[in-house]
Design an enzyme around this catalytic site. Structure first.
Site, PDB file in Angstrom:
ATOM      1  N   ARG A 156      -5.880  -4.294  -3.049  1.00 30.73           N
ATOM      2  CA  ARG A 156      -6.494  -5.636  -3.116  1.00 30.73           C
ATOM      3  C   ARG A 156      -6.362  -6.239  -4.513  1.00 30.73           C
ATOM      4  O   ARG A 156      -7.252  -6.901  -5.015  1.00 30.73           O
ATOM      5  CB  ARG A 156      -7.967  -5.596  -2.668  1.00 30.73           C
ATOM      6  CG  ARG A 156      -8.157  -5.227  -1.217  1.00 30.73           C
ATOM      7  CD  ARG A 156      -9.581  -5.472  -0.737  1.00 30.73           C
ATOM      8  NE  ARG A 156     -10.562  -4.691  -1.454  1.00 30.73           N
ATOM      9  CZ  ARG A 156     -10.947  -3.456  -1.090  1.00 30.73           C
ATOM     10  NH1 ARG A 156     -10.440  -2.892  -0.018  1.00 30.73           N
ATOM     11  NH2 ARG A 156     -11.855  -2.807  -1.785  1.00 30.73           N
ATOM     12  N   ARG A 195      -7.060 -10.403  -5.229  1.00 29.03           N
ATOM     13  CA  ARG A 195      -5.772 -11.002  -4.892  1.00 29.03           C
ATOM     14  C   ARG A 195      -5.795 -12.531  -5.002  1.00 29.03           C
ATOM     15  O   ARG A 195      -6.836 -13.158  -4.868  1.00 29.03           O
ATOM     16  CB  ARG A 195      -5.382 -10.602  -3.466  1.00 29.03           C
ATOM     17  CG  ARG A 195      -5.038  -9.149  -3.311  1.00 29.03           C
ATOM     18  CD  ARG A 195      -4.808  -8.762  -1.871  1.00 29.03           C
ATOM     19  NE  ARG A 195      -6.030  -8.857  -1.071  1.00 29.03           N
ATOM     20  CZ  ARG A 195      -6.111  -8.519   0.209  1.00 29.03           C
ATOM     21  NH1 ARG A 195      -5.034  -8.074   0.833  1.00 29.03           N
ATOM     22  NH2 ARG A 195      -7.254  -8.624   0.860  1.00 29.03           N
ATOM     23  N   THR A 218      -3.801 -11.691  10.985  1.00 26.72           N
ATOM     24  CA  THR A 218      -4.727 -11.182   9.980  1.00 26.72           C
ATOM     25  C   THR A 218      -6.088 -10.911  10.600  1.00 26.72           C
ATOM     26  O   THR A 218      -6.440 -11.502  11.629  1.00 26.72           O
ATOM     27  CB  THR A 218      -4.884 -12.188   8.819  1.00 26.72           C
ATOM     28  OG1 THR A 218      -5.666 -11.594   7.781  1.00 26.72           O
ATOM     29  CG2 THR A 218      -5.561 -13.473   9.279  1.00 26.72           C
ATOM     30  N   GLU A 261      -1.253  -4.142  -4.683  1.00 23.81           N
ATOM     31  CA  GLU A 261      -1.812  -2.841  -4.298  1.00 23.81           C
ATOM     32  C   GLU A 261      -3.314  -2.789  -4.544  1.00 23.81           C
ATOM     33  O   GLU A 261      -3.820  -3.262  -5.562  1.00 23.81           O
ATOM     34  CB  GLU A 261      -1.120  -1.740  -5.103  1.00 23.81           C
ATOM     35  CG  GLU A 261      -1.523  -0.337  -4.742  1.00 23.81           C
ATOM     36  CD  GLU A 261      -0.619   0.302  -3.708  1.00 23.81           C
ATOM     37  OE1 GLU A 261      -1.142   1.109  -2.911  1.00 23.81           O
ATOM     38  OE2 GLU A 261       0.590   0.013  -3.694  1.00 23.81           O
ATOM     39  N   CYS A 277       0.874  -1.177   0.000  1.00 26.50           N
ATOM     40  CA  CYS A 277       0.000   0.000   0.000  1.00 26.50           C
ATOM     41  C   CYS A 277       0.910   1.225   0.000  1.00 26.50           C
ATOM     42  O   CYS A 277       1.340   1.680   1.056  1.00 26.50           O
ATOM     43  CB  CYS A 277      -0.927   0.003   1.215  1.00 26.50           C
ATOM     44  SG  CYS A 277      -1.970   1.484   1.339  1.00 26.50           S
ATOM     45  N   CYS A 335      -6.526   4.711   5.195  1.00 25.86           N
ATOM     46  CA  CYS A 335      -6.486   3.283   5.535  1.00 25.86           C
ATOM     47  C   CYS A 335      -5.628   3.107   6.784  1.00 25.86           C
ATOM     48  O   CYS A 335      -5.051   4.064   7.292  1.00 25.86           O
ATOM     49  CB  CYS A 335      -5.934   2.453   4.379  1.00 25.86           C
ATOM     50  SG  CYS A 335      -4.200   2.809   3.991  1.00 25.86           S
ATOM     51  N   ASP A 339     -12.232  -8.350  -4.096  1.00 26.12           N
ATOM     52  CA  ASP A 339     -10.848  -8.697  -3.779  1.00 26.12           C
ATOM     53  C   ASP A 339     -10.287  -9.496  -4.946  1.00 26.12           C
ATOM     54  O   ASP A 339     -10.764 -10.598  -5.245  1.00 26.12           O
ATOM     55  CB  ASP A 339     -10.777  -9.509  -2.483  1.00 26.12           C
ATOM     56  CG  ASP A 339      -9.366  -9.590  -1.910  1.00 26.12           C
ATOM     57  OD1 ASP A 339      -8.401  -9.465  -2.692  1.00 26.12           O
ATOM     58  OD2 ASP A 339      -9.226  -9.781  -0.684  1.00 26.12           O
TER      59      ASP A 339
END
Length: 363
Positions: free
Chosen positions: A255, A289, A310, A253, A215, A226, A287
């Site tokens: 997500r 990713r 997480t 970057e 990020c 964020c 998302d």
């Protein structure tokens, strides 16, 4: 994969590519670029050019579809192409007379969208039939040709395969005994870093692990939109405190949509959309990713069983699916600010992130 990799770079440069498919060849062009070569796409008949959009964007336009789809375009010329680009990314529905009825995307159309995603362009394409002018260009060499089946697989296959490239000690403020190990994806587009904290032979079992998506705005510049920068530093300090482990710094970057699209999404958020809807308006799922490469990186540095730092249950599911045992989860937070409250609330309410403790503490 060689032709698909070249196609990604051509699209980023603003060049069209010719996609071969069993159900019909198409020339594909990124909506966010302009080029005189696109003039060769101009056919004589109506509705031969089309705007190809992903399902989230279609839903945002009020055009529900079961899958990605094609909107035949009734407008032609440079001005029309500019309007096509605006309709692919804007916050409103195009005029009813701009397009023909929604059509299922063909194999070449879906391949074009896969290439746009891999190139981190807006996931939308202008596609059209292969005209004699374009065929002549392709025969002379400037117009790249790629098979639809190869192009459709390019994003997933390239992202899932990584190679260990280099490493060196990099002492960190909160973890002086740290080593950076760099991995590169198969097509060379993205690089990820495993931050190995402490000595592997002294790591606790299960090994503390954090998957941190890059990020730039938060990690480097301290953006208040964020909590990423604080999560990053808190995770490093926590791993060191627990006796060492691994933080994966992943080039995903926004997500997985890339920095350019993340900034576009910020603009849409400023217009009133939350982070999930803003990504959908651009044509992305909530998302984008993938974590197969993360699992490969962990195995490469000796981690098969972890204690995952997480707030995102999807990361637990992803690592488990790729053979990494997640024995426990530990939350990792940043500060709640006036600027990031709406963002964090949307992640909790719409994406299932486990943020009740931080949100409730400030309510």
């Amino acid at each position: 994969m060689h032709q698909s990799e070249r196609a990604v770079f051509d699209l980023r440069r603003g060049l069209p590519v010719l996609i071969r498919a069993a159900d019909g060849d198409r020339v594909a062009y990124p909506v966010e670029r302009g080029s005189a070569l696109l003039d060769a796409l101009e056919p004589a008949e109506d509705a031969a050019l089309a705007l190809v959009l992903r399902r989230p964007r279609l839903a945002a336009l009020g055009l529900p579809a079961d899958d990605d789809a094609r909107l035949p375009a009734r407008l032609r010329g440079p001005i029309a192409r500019d309007r096509l680009a605006a309709w692919a990314t804007g916050d409103g529905r195009p005029a009813d007379d701009a397009f023909g009825p929604l059509e299922p995307a063909g194999s070449a159309d879906r391949a074009a969208l896969a290439l746009m995603r891999r190139a981190r362009l807006i996931p939308a394409a202008i596609t059209g039939p292969v005209t004699p002018e374009l065929e002549a260009l392709a025969e002379r060499g400037p117009l790249l040709r790629v098979e639809a089946t190869e192009a459709a697989d390019c994003a997933d296959q390239a992202a899932d395969r990584v190679r260990r490239v280099s490493e060196a000690p990099v002492p960190l403020a909160d973890a002086p005994d740290s080593r950076f190990v760099l991995f590169r994806e198969a097509d060379g587009l993205r690089e990820h870093i495993a931050v190995v904290i402490g000595q592997p032979e002294s790591w606790p079992d299960p090994v503390p692990v954090r998957l941190h998506s890059a990020c730039l705005t938060g990690d480097l510049f301290g953006s208040l939109r964020c909590d990423c920068g604080e999560q990053l530093r808190n995770a490093v300090a926590t791993i060191a405190r627990l006796g060492g482990g691994v933080l994966l710094y992943l080039d995903q970057e926004g997500r997985g949509i890339g920095l350019a699209n993340k900034l576009r999404a910020y603009t849409l958020q400023d217009a009133g959309h939350d982070t999930v809807d803003a990504d959908g308006l651009l044509g992305f799922h909530h998302d984008e990713r993938r974590f197969a490469s993360a699992a490969s990186m962990l195995e490469s540095v000796g981690v098969k069983r972890c204690r995952l730092l997480t707030n995102n249950p999807s990361k637990i599911e992803a690592l488990t699916a790729h053979g990494i045992e997640v024995h426990a989860r530990e939350a990792v937070y940043g500060r709640l600010t006036e600027q990031n409250r709406r963002y964090l609330s949307a992640k909790a309410e719409r994406s299932g992130h486990l943020l009740d403790d931080v949100l409730d503490a400030e309510s």
